[in-house]
Design a protein around this motif. Sequence first.
Motif, PDB file in Angstrom:
ATOM      1  N   ALA A   1       0.861  -1.178   0.000  1.00  0.00           N
ATOM      2  CA  ALA A   1       0.000   0.000   0.000  1.00  0.00           C
ATOM      3  C   ALA A   1       0.900   1.233   0.000  1.00  0.00           C
ATOM      4  O   ALA A   1       2.014   1.201   0.537  1.00  0.00           O
ATOM      5  N   PRO A   2       0.438   2.329  -0.587  1.00  0.00           N
ATOM      6  CA  PRO A   2       1.257   3.549  -0.582  1.00  0.00           C
ATOM      7  C   PRO A   2       1.554   4.019   0.843  1.00  0.00           C
ATOM      8  O   PRO A   2       0.744   3.824   1.750  1.00  0.00           O
TER       9      PRO A   2
ATOM     10  N   THR B   1       0.275   5.100   6.541  1.00  0.00           N
ATOM     11  CA  THR B   1      -0.557   4.555   5.472  1.00  0.00           C
ATOM     12  C   THR B   1      -1.973   5.122   5.585  1.00  0.00           C
ATOM     13  O   THR B   1      -2.321   5.777   6.562  1.00  0.00           O
ATOM     14  N   ARG B   2      -2.770   4.827   4.582  1.00  0.00           N
ATOM     15  CA  ARG B   2      -4.160   5.290   4.562  1.00  0.00           C
ATOM     16  C   ARG B   2      -5.072   4.159   5.013  1.00  0.00           C
ATOM     17  O   ARG B   2      -4.997   3.051   4.492  1.00  0.00           O
ATOM     18  N   LEU B   3      -5.927   4.455   5.991  1.00  0.00           N
ATOM     19  CA  LEU B   3      -6.961   3.522   6.415  1.00  0.00           C
ATOM     20  C   LEU B   3      -8.219   3.841   5.610  1.00  0.00           C
ATOM     21  O   LEU B   3      -8.668   4.986   5.604  1.00  0.00           O
TER      22      LEU B   3
ATOM     23  N   HIS C   1       1.324 -10.329   5.381  1.00  0.00           N
ATOM     24  CA  HIS C   1       1.784  -9.267   4.487  1.00  0.00           C
ATOM     25  C   HIS C   1       2.722  -8.342   5.272  1.00  0.00           C
ATOM     26  O   HIS C   1       2.503  -8.073   6.447  1.00  0.00           O
ATOM     27  N   PRO C   2       3.799  -7.858   4.652  1.00  0.00           N
ATOM     28  CA  PRO C   2       4.790  -7.064   5.390  1.00  0.00           C
ATOM     29  C   PRO C   2       4.255  -5.768   6.003  1.00  0.00           C
ATOM     30  O   PRO C   2       4.885  -5.208   6.903  1.00  0.00           O
ATOM     31  N   GLN C   3       3.105  -5.279   5.551  1.00  0.00           N
ATOM     32  CA  GLN C   3       2.553  -4.057   6.134  1.00  0.00           C
ATOM     33  C   GLN C   3       1.478  -4.338   7.198  1.00  0.00           C
ATOM     34  O   GLN C   3       0.916  -3.401   7.757  1.00  0.00           O
TER      35      GLN C   3
ATOM     36  N   MET D   1      -4.032  -3.319   8.671  1.00  0.00           N
ATOM     37  CA  MET D   1      -3.753  -3.962   7.378  1.00  0.00           C
ATOM     38  C   MET D   1      -4.091  -2.968   6.275  1.00  0.00           C
ATOM     39  O   MET D   1      -5.232  -2.894   5.834  1.00  0.00           O
ATOM     40  N   PRO D   2      -3.124  -2.180   5.810  1.00  0.00           N
ATOM     41  CA  PRO D   2      -3.424  -1.181   4.795  1.00  0.00           C
ATOM     42  C   PRO D   2      -3.922  -1.762   3.474  1.00  0.00           C
ATOM     43  O   PRO D   2      -4.465  -1.034   2.658  1.00  0.00           O
TER      44      PRO D   2
END
Length: 179
Positions: free
Chosen positions: A19-20, A77-79, A134-136, A160-161
């Motif tokens: 995710a960005p 990150t963006r939720l 997932h790594p993010q 979890m983005p």
Amino acid sequence: VLRFNERLGHTYLSDGRLAPTYDLSAIGPLKPNGEYGLDDDVDVDTWRLHVIANSQMAPLELTLADIKALPRVTQITRLHCIEGWSAVVQWTGARFSDFTRKYFPPGAQLPPYVYMETPDSEYYVGLDTKSALHPQTLLCYERNGQPLEDEHGAPLRLVMPVKYGIKNIKRIGLIRYTD
């Protein structure tokens, strides 16, 4: 069609697809949305995270200090909420993959799913293990440089983005690896 969608999702969701991330200047307010499992204020000193991995491993009871002992990760990150709003947030915690490596039996095959619920069992989520690793994906204990507040899932929540906010369970009390 379900199997096709499952394969497509697993192909799309890979460790290389992140995710960005954003700069500190992009951080904005986060609505305290969703109250299931958050009825009572939590005492961080008595809160425990229960972990059940498989029948060969005794259940674990962890403290917030146990989670904080894992490598610390901060990401902005963006939720995304399914209600149509979003917010850029700075999250700090431990990668779920690091948590799993530390507490899941070495060499054992991971079950295909991870189940999480609040201490009062009022809210729960089911995740495929690949998404959870997932790594993010973080087990978060800080938001925007401060300890989580009760309305945002203190003392520990999932971020979890790559999933909508509805999967970002607040105030985790149980993690179960399951078939």
